[in-house]
Design a protein around this motif. Structure first.
Motif, PDB file in Angstrom:
ATOM      1  N   SER A  74       0.657  -1.294   0.052  1.00  0.00           N
ATOM      2  CA  SER A  74      -0.026  -0.052   0.130  1.00  0.00           C
ATOM      3  C   SER A  74       0.853   1.249   0.002  1.00  0.00           C
ATOM      4  O   SER A  74       1.947   1.236   0.658  1.00  0.00           O
ATOM      5  CB  SER A  74      -0.795   0.080   1.374  1.00  0.00           C
ATOM      6  OG  SER A  74      -0.130   0.163   2.238  1.00  0.00           O
ATOM      7  N   LEU A  75       0.507   2.281  -0.585  1.00  0.00           N
ATOM      8  CA  LEU A  75       0.888   3.552  -0.868  1.00  0.00           C
ATOM      9  C   LEU A  75       0.495   4.420   0.150  1.00  0.00           C
ATOM     10  O   LEU A  75      -0.759   4.888  -0.097  1.00  0.00           O
ATOM     11  CB  LEU A  75       1.148   4.043  -2.262  1.00  0.00           C
ATOM     12  CG  LEU A  75       1.885   5.395  -2.343  1.00  0.00           C
ATOM     13  CD1 LEU A  75       3.362   5.369  -2.025  1.00  0.00           C
ATOM     14  CD2 LEU A  75       1.513   5.845  -3.915  1.00  0.00           C
ATOM     15  N   TYR A  76       1.236   5.139   0.814  1.00  0.00           N
ATOM     16  CA  TYR A  76       0.781   6.156   1.710  1.00  0.00           C
ATOM     17  C   TYR A  76       1.347   7.471   1.112  1.00  0.00           C
ATOM     18  O   TYR A  76       2.753   7.850   1.096  1.00  0.00           O
ATOM     19  CB  TYR A  76       1.317   6.021   3.202  1.00  0.00           C
ATOM     20  CG  TYR A  76       0.967   7.145   4.198  1.00  0.00           C
ATOM     21  CD1 TYR A  76       0.067   7.485   4.619  1.00  0.00           C
ATOM     22  CD2 TYR A  76       2.216   7.953   4.493  1.00  0.00           C
ATOM     23  CE1 TYR A  76      -0.282   8.627   5.340  1.00  0.00           C
ATOM     24  CE2 TYR A  76       1.863   9.037   5.393  1.00  0.00           C
ATOM     25  CZ  TYR A  76       0.705   9.384   5.824  1.00  0.00           C
ATOM     26  OH  TYR A  76       0.584  10.516   6.800  1.00  0.00           O
ATOM     27  N   LEU A  77       0.504   8.395   0.917  1.00  0.00           N
ATOM     28  CA  LEU A  77       0.932   9.694   0.529  1.00  0.00           C
ATOM     29  C   LEU A  77       0.731  10.703   1.638  1.00  0.00           C
ATOM     30  O   LEU A  77      -0.486  10.929   2.264  1.00  0.00           O
ATOM     31  CB  LEU A  77       0.108  10.142  -0.529  1.00  0.00           C
ATOM     32  CG  LEU A  77       0.102   9.456  -1.642  1.00  0.00           C
ATOM     33  CD1 LEU A  77      -0.743   9.947  -3.059  1.00  0.00           C
ATOM     34  CD2 LEU A  77       1.543   9.150  -2.431  1.00  0.00           C
ATOM     35  N   GLU A  78       1.931  11.389   2.242  1.00  0.00           N
ATOM     36  CA  GLU A  78       1.762  12.235   3.208  1.00  0.00           C
ATOM     37  C   GLU A  78       0.624  13.268   2.794  1.00  0.00           C
ATOM     38  O   GLU A  78       0.712  14.043   1.997  1.00  0.00           O
ATOM     39  CB  GLU A  78       3.267  13.020   3.433  1.00  0.00           C
ATOM     40  CG  GLU A  78       3.083  13.874   4.441  1.00  0.00           C
ATOM     41  CD  GLU A  78       4.460  14.817   4.594  1.00  0.00           C
ATOM     42  OE1 GLU A  78       5.003  14.894   5.992  1.00  0.00           O
ATOM     43  OE2 GLU A  78       5.157  14.734   3.665  1.00  0.00           O
ATOM     44  N   PRO A  79      -0.491  13.485   3.789  1.00  0.00           N
ATOM     45  CA  PRO A  79      -1.378  14.576   3.224  1.00  0.00           C
ATOM     46  C   PRO A  79      -1.139  15.862   3.540  1.00  0.00           C
ATOM     47  O   PRO A  79      -1.871  16.748   2.762  1.00  0.00           O
ATOM     48  CB  PRO A  79      -2.474  13.882   4.404  1.00  0.00           C
ATOM     49  CG  PRO A  79      -1.831  13.484   5.694  1.00  0.00           C
ATOM     50  CD  PRO A  79      -0.591  12.716   5.034  1.00  0.00           C
ATOM     51  N   HIS A  80      -0.390  16.130   4.421  1.00  0.00           N
ATOM     52  CA  HIS A  80       0.035  17.481   4.617  1.00  0.00           C
ATOM     53  C   HIS A  80       1.386  17.788   5.406  1.00  0.00           C
ATOM     54  O   HIS A  80       2.013  16.806   5.659  1.00  0.00           O
ATOM     55  CB  HIS A  80      -1.046  18.441   5.649  1.00  0.00           C
ATOM     56  CG  HIS A  80      -1.468  17.310   6.797  1.00  0.00           C
ATOM     57  ND1 HIS A  80      -0.839  16.956   7.794  1.00  0.00           N
ATOM     58  CD2 HIS A  80      -2.757  16.817   7.114  1.00  0.00           C
ATOM     59  CE1 HIS A  80      -1.336  16.249   8.360  1.00  0.00           C
ATOM     60  NE2 HIS A  80      -2.627  16.063   7.980  1.00  0.00           N
ATOM     61  N   ASP A  84       0.909  13.784  10.824  1.00  0.00           N
ATOM     62  CA  ASP A  84      -0.185  13.048  10.626  1.00  0.00           C
ATOM     63  C   ASP A  84      -0.585  12.097  11.945  1.00  0.00           C
ATOM     64  O   ASP A  84       0.271  11.044  11.856  1.00  0.00           O
ATOM     65  CB  ASP A  84      -0.212  12.290   9.229  1.00  0.00           C
ATOM     66  CG  ASP A  84      -1.491  11.625   8.862  1.00  0.00           C
ATOM     67  OD1 ASP A  84      -2.705  11.732   9.824  1.00  0.00           O
ATOM     68  OD2 ASP A  84      -1.533  10.814   8.151  1.00  0.00           O
ATOM     69  N   GLU A  85      -1.662  12.260  12.515  1.00  0.00           N
ATOM     70  CA  GLU A  85      -1.607  11.433  13.657  1.00  0.00           C
ATOM     71  C   GLU A  85      -1.987  10.032  13.219  1.00  0.00           C
ATOM     72  O   GLU A  85      -2.148   9.041  14.224  1.00  0.00           O
ATOM     73  CB  GLU A  85      -2.776  11.967  14.681  1.00  0.00           C
ATOM     74  CG  GLU A  85      -2.243  13.368  15.320  1.00  0.00           C
ATOM     75  CD  GLU A  85      -3.240  13.793  16.242  1.00  0.00           C
ATOM     76  OE1 GLU A  85      -4.494  13.294  16.244  1.00  0.00           O
ATOM     77  OE2 GLU A  85      -2.861  14.956  16.911  1.00  0.00           O
ATOM     78  N   GLN A  86      -2.642   9.678  12.173  1.00  0.00           N
ATOM     79  CA  GLN A  86      -2.860   8.595  11.685  1.00  0.00           C
ATOM     80  C   GLN A  86      -1.565   7.546  11.029  1.00  0.00           C
ATOM     81  O   GLN A  86      -1.978   6.533  10.656  1.00  0.00           O
ATOM     82  CB  GLN A  86      -3.858   8.543  10.344  1.00  0.00           C
ATOM     83  CG  GLN A  86      -5.058   9.285  10.894  1.00  0.00           C
ATOM     84  CD  GLN A  86      -5.898   8.642  12.119  1.00  0.00           C
ATOM     85  OE1 GLN A  86      -6.017   7.521  12.030  1.00  0.00           O
ATOM     86  NE2 GLN A  86      -6.372   9.192  13.310  1.00  0.00           N
ATOM     87  N   LEU A  90      -1.065   2.901  10.175  1.00  0.00           N
ATOM     88  CA  LEU A  90      -1.105   2.455   9.006  1.00  0.00           C
ATOM     89  C   LEU A  90      -1.039   0.805   9.087  1.00  0.00           C
ATOM     90  O   LEU A  90      -0.211   0.303   9.951  1.00  0.00           O
ATOM     91  CB  LEU A  90       0.216   2.884   7.968  1.00  0.00           C
ATOM     92  CG  LEU A  90       0.181   4.316   7.621  1.00  0.00           C
ATOM     93  CD1 LEU A  90       1.680   4.695   7.019  1.00  0.00           C
ATOM     94  CD2 LEU A  90      -0.993   4.553   6.764  1.00  0.00           C
ATOM     95  N   SER A  91      -1.401   0.223   7.994  1.00  0.00           N
ATOM     96  CA  SER A  91      -1.518  -1.376   8.336  1.00  0.00           C
ATOM     97  C   SER A  91      -1.130  -1.902   6.776  1.00  0.00           C
ATOM     98  O   SER A  91      -1.302  -1.282   5.679  1.00  0.00           O
ATOM     99  CB  SER A  91      -2.842  -1.817   8.482  1.00  0.00           C
ATOM    100  OG  SER A  91      -4.001  -1.675   7.708  1.00  0.00           O
TER     101      SER A  91
END
Length: 280
Positions: A74-80, A84-86, A90-91
């Motif tokens: 899975s690809l996580y794109l930094e939102p800001h 990021d508290e989430q 990530l899983s």
């Protein structure tokens, strides 16, 4: 370094490992890959690189791959820009990280391992060793960093990062003198040392550091060797100050990390450790 540190933070949280995807450097001409100059394990991905387009300055955002050993990705794109508290929720078996991750909150709890890995992989060269001895010889040393380079010559970089002026440095120097007294030695670091030599000609006990340009990582560790720090709006001197482990250090950082236009749209407060002094 921020990207790698965030990868270490998530890997520690998930009992995983960090694998480096260096494919973006094929199109990134500003700086070469240099984590291999540090004691960072060189676990390089041999698989397919990220398939996202290389636009929007992606070459400046090194992809990190975290794996617990297998398949699903899975690809996580930094939102800001701010933390990021989430992030730690990530899983997946494999997580690919894309972003800047410029906050110590992404690697809280990993400080010891990062201080071990973020050290030069080889001894200082002759010039840097000479400066290290000069820094060690004074009682109160302050690193002062002036970032110019692409902030001046590259329109894309200049649209994001403003070159800090005399106002910031004058106030920072005055504050250092108020906090520490007048008997301090300033060690001036810059990618344009001739400019700094002239700009700070009137500053007493100032020393313009000139080292081997081919060993550009050494200046960061010379900064870290100083007792206190005045940093630029640059991750280079951010890490120079952070790598100083002393709890007594004074770090002065600029509130104007970006141009005023970008700063109006960006929350930068998670960028600074709690004990740093931010000059607005």
């Amino acid at each position: 370094m921020f990207q790698y540190a965030a990868g270490v933070g998530l890997a520690q949280h998930r009992a995983g490992r960090v694998v480096l995807d260096l494919s973006a450097f094929a199109a990134y001409a500003t700086w070469p890959y240099q984590l291999d100059k540090l004691r960072v394990p060189q676990d390089i991905s041999a698989g397919e690189p990220l398939s996202r387009p290389t636009g929007r300055s992606l070459p400046a955002r090194i992809a990190r791959r975290l794996t617990g050993g297998v398949k699903a990705s899975s690809l996580y794109l930094e939102p800001h820009f701010h933390f990021d508290e989430q992030f730690f929720a990530l899983s997946g078996d494999e997580i690919r990280l894309e972003g800047y991750f410029q906050s110590p909150l992404y690697f809280a709890g990993c400080e010891a391992v990062l201080r071990q890995r973020f050290q030069p992989a080889e001894p200082f060269g002759v010039a840097a060793q000479t400066w290290a001895e000069r820094i060690d010889a004074v009682d109160r040393s302050v690193s002062l960093h002036v970032r110019r380079g692409d902030y001046v010559t590259n329109p894309s970089a200049a649209a994001v990062h403003a070159v800090l002026g005399e106002g910031y440095y004058g106030r920072a120097i005055a504050l250092i003198h108020r906090l520490l007294g007048g008997d301090v030695d300033f060690f001036l670091f810059s990618d344009e040392p001739d400019f700094v030599q002239e700009a700070f000609a009137g500053l007493p006990r100032a020393h313009v550091v000139r080292t081997d340009p081919a060993r550009s990582w050494e200046d960061m560790f010379l900064m870290a060797r100083c007792s206190h720090h005045i940093i630029a709006n640059s991750s280079y001197s951010w890490w120079g100050a952070w790598l100083n482990p002393s709890p007594e250090k004074v770090v002065i950082a600029p509130g104007q990390w970006f141009t005023r236009h970008k700063l109006a749209m960006t929350n930068v407060m998670d960028l600074y450790p709690e004990d740093w002094i931010i000059l607005k």
